[in-house]
Design a protein around this motif. Structure first.
Motif, short mmCIF file in Angstrom:
data_model
loop_
_atom_site.label_atom_id
_atom_site.label_comp_id
_atom_site.label_asym_id
_atom_site.label_seq_id
_atom_site.Cartn_x
_atom_site.Cartn_y
_atom_site.Cartn_z
N LEU A 168 -8.10 0.69 -5.45
CA LEU A 168 -7.72 -0.25 -4.73
C LEU A 168 -8.35 -1.61 -6.26
N LEU A 169 -9.25 -1.13 -6.82
CA LEU A 169 -9.64 -2.25 -7.73
C LEU A 169 -9.30 -2.14 -9.04
N LEU A 212 -16.15 1.02 3.26
CA LEU A 212 -15.19 2.37 2.85
C LEU A 212 -14.69 2.98 1.64
N THR A 213 -15.84 3.97 0.80
CA THR A 213 -15.16 4.52 -0.16
C THR A 213 -13.64 4.90 -0.02
N THR A 263 -8.48 5.73 -2.70
CA THR A 263 -10.13 5.52 -2.91
C THR A 263 -10.41 3.82 -3.25
N TYR A 264 -12.11 2.82 -2.83
CA TYR A 264 -11.92 1.96 -3.68
C TYR A 264 -11.80 1.96 -4.77
N ALA A 273 -11.53 -2.34 3.17
CA ALA A 273 -13.27 -1.50 2.20
C ALA A 273 -13.94 -2.38 2.05
N VAL A 274 -13.91 -3.50 2.03
CA VAL A 274 -15.19 -4.20 1.76
C VAL A 274 -15.54 -4.76 2.98
N VAL A 302 -10.16 4.54 1.35
CA VAL A 302 -8.94 3.93 2.86
C VAL A 302 -7.17 4.55 3.31
N ILE A 310 -8.33 -3.46 0.37
CA ILE A 310 -8.99 -4.30 -0.49
C ILE A 310 -10.34 -5.16 0.48
N GLN A 311 -9.91 -5.85 1.45
CA GLN A 311 -10.46 -6.04 2.57
C GLN A 311 -10.66 -5.47 4.26
N THR A 341 0.89 -0.91 -0.04
CA THR A 341 -0.11 -0.38 -0.21
C THR A 341 1.12 1.13 0.43
#
Length: 127
Positions: free
Chosen positions: A113-114, A92-93, A109-110, A87-88, A95, A84-85, A3
């Protein structure tokens, strides 16, 4: 991919002395539903648009939401999949990425991350 190596967007941070209307305005301008709160450079936690919408007065300071502030975050030496974990699990939008001494280093932002995870998994490659 860690990260701490992510290229992150510049999003504003909130302070406990900020008012609800200021926080909502920043969320709206930046198209996010969450923003981090800091005290100096130390990460305090996240506040959501939903929490702020419960305020009776939009001139209330964020200090009044201490019960609603949660502190999900990832350390800068953790893998992007951990972000990601987080956020899910927390819906969260955004992190927060923190350092060893709980200083807020960045936010991701999410959606970003994607994007990073698809690059990491080579999803753009056929087959």
């Amino acid at each position: 991919m860690l990260t701490g190596n992510l290229q992150t967007q510049t999003l504003p941070y909130l302070r406990l002395s900020d008012k609800v209307h200021q926080a909502l305005e920043l969320m709206n301008e930046n198209h996010v539903e969450h923003l981090p709160i800091v005290d100096g450079d130390k990460y305090v936690g996240m506040i959501s648009e939903g929490d702020l919408s419960q305020a009776e007065n939009d001139h209330t300071t964020l200090e009044q939401f201490s019960q609603s502030i949660s502190a999900p975050a990832v350390k800068d030496d953790e893998h992007v999949l951990k972000a990601i974990q987080i956020a899910v699990q927390n819906g969260l939008t955004v992190v927060p990425i923190i350092g060893e001494d709980n200083e807020l280093l960045a936010v991701v932002t999410y959606a970003d991350l994607l994007k990073y995870s698809s690059e990491f998994m080579s999803l753009h490659e056929p087959g």
